[in-house]
Write an enzyme that holds these catalytic residues in place. Sequence first.
Site, PDB file in Angstrom:
ATOM      1  N   ARG A 105       0.894  -1.174   0.000  1.00  0.00           N
ATOM      2  CA  ARG A 105       0.000   0.000   0.000  1.00  0.00           C
ATOM      3  C   ARG A 105       0.920   1.208   0.000  1.00  0.00           C
ATOM      4  NH1 ARG A 105      -5.283   1.022   3.645  1.00  0.00           N
ATOM      5  NH2 ARG A 105      -5.992  -0.481   2.087  1.00  0.00           N
ATOM      6  N   HIS A 132      -7.590   0.692  -6.150  1.00  0.00           N
ATOM      7  CA  HIS A 132      -7.615  -0.226  -5.001  1.00  0.00           C
ATOM      8  C   HIS A 132      -8.108  -1.588  -5.516  1.00  0.00           C
ATOM      9  CE1 HIS A 132      -7.667  -1.662  -1.021  1.00  0.00           C
ATOM     10  NE2 HIS A 132      -8.523  -0.840  -0.438  1.00  0.00           N
ATOM     11  N   GLN A 135      -9.661  -4.388  -3.299  1.00  0.00           N
ATOM     12  CA  GLN A 135     -11.031  -4.019  -2.892  1.00  0.00           C
ATOM     13  C   GLN A 135     -12.002  -4.379  -4.009  1.00  0.00           C
ATOM     14  OE1 GLN A 135     -11.889  -2.231   0.195  1.00  0.00           O
ATOM     15  NE2 GLN A 135     -13.946  -2.836  -0.401  1.00  0.00           N
ATOM     16  N   ASP A 238     -18.042   6.189  -0.383  1.00  0.00           N
ATOM     17  CA  ASP A 238     -16.739   6.189   0.298  1.00  0.00           C
ATOM     18  C   ASP A 238     -16.629   7.537   1.012  1.00  0.00           C
ATOM     19  OD1 ASP A 238     -14.129   5.614   1.061  1.00  0.00           O
ATOM     20  OD2 ASP A 238     -13.287   5.648  -0.955  1.00  0.00           O
ATOM     21  N   CYS A 280     -16.647   0.594   1.199  1.00  0.00           N
ATOM     22  CA  CYS A 280     -15.369  -0.115   1.381  1.00  0.00           C
ATOM     23  C   CYS A 280     -14.915  -0.084   2.835  1.00  0.00           C
ATOM     24  CB  CYS A 280     -14.311   0.510   0.482  1.00  0.00           C
ATOM     25  SG  CYS A 280     -14.173   2.299   0.697  1.00  0.00           S
ATOM     26  N   ARG A 308     -13.114  -9.301   1.946  1.00  0.00           N
ATOM     27  CA  ARG A 308     -11.717  -8.908   1.670  1.00  0.00           C
ATOM     28  C   ARG A 308     -10.815 -10.108   1.917  1.00  0.00           C
ATOM     29  NH1 ARG A 308      -9.928  -3.895   1.828  1.00  0.00           N
ATOM     30  NH2 ARG A 308      -8.304  -4.839   0.564  1.00  0.00           N
TER      31      ARG A 308
HETATM   32  N1   CP Z   1     -11.159  -0.822   2.700  1.00  0.00           N
HETATM   33  C1   CP Z   1      -9.867  -0.787   3.110  1.00  0.00           C
HETATM   34  O1   CP Z   1      -8.915  -0.867   2.323  1.00  0.00           O
HETATM   35  O2   CP Z   1      -9.736  -0.741   4.455  1.00  0.00           O
HETATM   36  P1   CP Z   1      -8.353  -0.486   5.207  1.00  0.00           P
HETATM   37  O3   CP Z   1      -7.850   0.861   4.829  1.00  0.00           O
HETATM   38  O4   CP Z   1      -8.691  -0.599   6.677  1.00  0.00           O
HETATM   39  O5   CP Z   1      -7.373  -1.562   4.779  1.00  0.00           O
END
Ligand code: CP
Length: 349
Positions: A105, A132, A135, A238, A280, A308
Amino acid sequence: MAVKDFIDTNDFTKEEILDIIELSRSMKTMIKEGGRYPQILKNKNLGMIFQQVSTRTRIAFETAMQDLGGHALFFGPGTIQLGGHESIEDSGHVMGSVLDIMMARVNRHQDVVNLAKYSAVPVINGMSEYNHPTQEIGDLLTIIENIPEGKKLEDCKVAFIGDATQVCVSLMFICSKMGMDFVHFGPKGHQVSDGGLQVDTNIDLVAIAEENCKVSGGSVTVTDDIEAIKGADFIYTDVWYGLYDDEEEGPSYMDVFYPKYQVTMEMMNFAGPDSKFMHCLPATRGEEVTDEVMDSDRSLCWDEAENRKHSIRGLLAYFCPRGADDPVVASQAQDRLNAVLTKLGYPTM
Ligand code: CP
């Protein structure tokens, strides 16, 4: 599987993405209902690089690896040299030589692209300012599990409400790839056609989705007219501020988005009496969505969070390199090892 890394779902065909979904679904059932954990990643090591905080993504990757017999190493913000004293290229070389698979990330999308370029092992994009994709796979699994009766996936309509975050961009990519109808209902200046959060705003995100639609038969609509969400099977939102460093504070965002773009039960019913809610997470309750919607039986956000993990198991199983398997080399090396072990007084293997 021609593509080594999972950076962008646009690198894959619809069929390849559905293979990942089927892998995820079959392991979900096997583990959740059958109680059996396929140990297909035994002795495999995943490196998890997080330049941003995470709850769901970190827990999903770490536990998914454990479920499949492997091991995960966590490298939190500021704990490794990536992009600091050591270049991303050198980090990619080193980490790729000692790990079996990586996820990252990152602060900037180009970092995960470069990491993948210089790493010998697969790299999975755990979120950037651009997209993402893990996701997307979890959300596709959730949508497939909740297709309205009598409909096919390609018949479904998905409406994203509010700010053009990387999750909005990703949702547009996966819906268009799968042949669904996608709507972004958001204010001008914050629409996905304005470029989202991406640093390189020269990329035309909607054009990419429209190319997908030419193959899949889906559609993309970007508008500030609420009429466009009518008939949506899934209403998705979101947060109204990005997780990235150019975020603004709440009040100015409230001025832009509230109340028109807040997902309320009235908006859900306007879309349709059976529309489902998706997010998300993390959510800012009372801003982009009301408690009433989040906590209603039309909310799928907890299923999405659980999925997830199920979908990341599928991604890890799909992308992790298969182990070496040469019995002659193994036998010769074992003889050499036993000779040294005997000399040192250890029992032989
Ligand atoms: N939806 C998501 O990526 O959550 P986090 O940022 O907690 O990993």
